[in-house]
Design a protein around this motif. Structure first.
Motif, short mmCIF file in Angstrom:
data_model
loop_
_atom_site.label_atom_id
_atom_site.label_comp_id
_atom_site.label_asym_id
_atom_site.label_seq_id
_atom_site.Cartn_x
_atom_site.Cartn_y
_atom_site.Cartn_z
N ARG A 233 18.37 58.07 -1.49
CA ARG A 233 18.67 58.03 -0.02
C ARG A 233 17.68 59.08 0.48
O ARG A 233 17.34 60.03 0.17
N ARG A 235 15.92 61.64 2.99
CA ARG A 235 16.19 62.99 3.35
C ARG A 235 16.29 63.42 4.55
O ARG A 235 15.15 63.08 5.29
N VAL A 237 15.51 65.18 7.98
CA VAL A 237 14.89 66.26 8.48
C VAL A 237 14.85 66.51 9.98
O VAL A 237 15.19 65.26 10.55
#
Length: 289
Positions: A233, A235, A237
């Motif tokens: 999946r 990430r 940010v």
């Protein structure tokens, strides 16, 4: 007392297409496997012992498959067994799901008319075969199960008192089992040879019809729609802040590892190539060394 033998006749030497790996079996080459022959012989011995003890056991041989299995069933009929074939297509793959549905069909055939077998014998298959039919059948019939036996005999307490079996373990060890009835047992083919039928009985069974019971329709199978590698999946940010210029600088990382302007030259071809390789190696585009 009802003793049932579940037979799984097969062609021991099928033709395999070297290009497509398609397996083709000969209709006349289908015969009892060593495990099936051992199971039938064990059932005959137990029935003989019960007749000697004033019992009147019924011996029923059942096979689930196409019409080519009738020759193996007629061999059992020549030895004095009642026979029944559960008709079902042979084109389904023989996996655990196939064996579960086969166990459903066999359990329905064995318990039709309200009868319930006291003992069901199966032949133990090779180590690379699915081999779960005996376990599925024991679950459907609500019976005890003892698998992979090398010997099986009545325990000596009379009809219905149970059986004593011996199972092979690793490193040459054996374990002795006290098996209650009803039970489903599978036996190994080694060390047990099926007796020969009398000539008159073999000739009479050669042309006798085999009763056929149609198996229920198989349940819908689980199908694999697609397969692919596992994708981690993404990430999350936080988005860059500031105006468009600052956001582009943050996304590209142009200000994080700046290279100071360097003036090269004039250089020869070899020195220019070394400088280019050093630049690529310093930024991780080439392995070190």
């Amino acid at each position: 007392m009802l003793i049932a033998v579940v037979l799984a006749p097969a062609d021991p030497l099928p033709d395999v297409d070297p290009l497509t790996a398609e397996v083709r079996t000969g209709q006349r080459a289908v015969r009892l496997s060593p495990g099936d022959a051992a199971a039938l012989e064990r059932a005959l011995r137990i029935a003989d012992g019960l007749r000697a003890a004033a019992g009147a056991p019924r011996l029923l041989a059942v096979a689930a498959g196409p019409a080519c299995h009738d020759s193996a069933l007629r061999e059992a009929a020549a030895l004095g067994a009642e026979v029944l074939r559960v008709a079902r297509p042979a084109e389904l793959p023989e996996d655990a799901e196939y064996e579960a549905h086969t166990a459903d069909a066999l359990a329905g055939a064995l318990t039709r008319g309200g009868a319930r077998p006291d003992l069901v014998l199966c032949g133990a298959g090779p180590a690379d075969a699915p081999g779960a039919l005996s376990a599925f059948l024991a679950h459907r019939l609500g019976a005890a199960q003892a698998l992979g036996l090398v010997s099986l005999a009545p325990s000596g307490g009379g009809p219905g008192s149970g059986l004593t079996g011996v199972r092979r373990l690793d490193r040459g060890r054996r374990e002795v089992l006290d098996i209650p009835l009803p039970a489903v047992c599978s036996v190994e083919g080694a060390g047990t040879e099926l007796r020969r039928a009398p000539l008159a009985a073999a000739l009479a069974a050669a042309g006798a019809p085999v009763p056929v019971l149609r198996a229920p329709a198989p349940r819908p199978r689980v199908r694999t729609v697609s397969t692919g590698p596992a994708r981690p999946r993404a990430r999350p940010v936080p988005p860059p802040e500031g105006d468009a210029h600052r956001r582009i600088l943050a996304l590209t990382g142009a200000l994080e590892r700046p290279d100071r302007p360097t003036v090269l030259g004039p250089l020869g071809a070899a020195e220019a190539a070394d400088a280019l390789l050093a630049f690529l190696r310093r930024h991780g585009h080439l392995p070190e060394g």
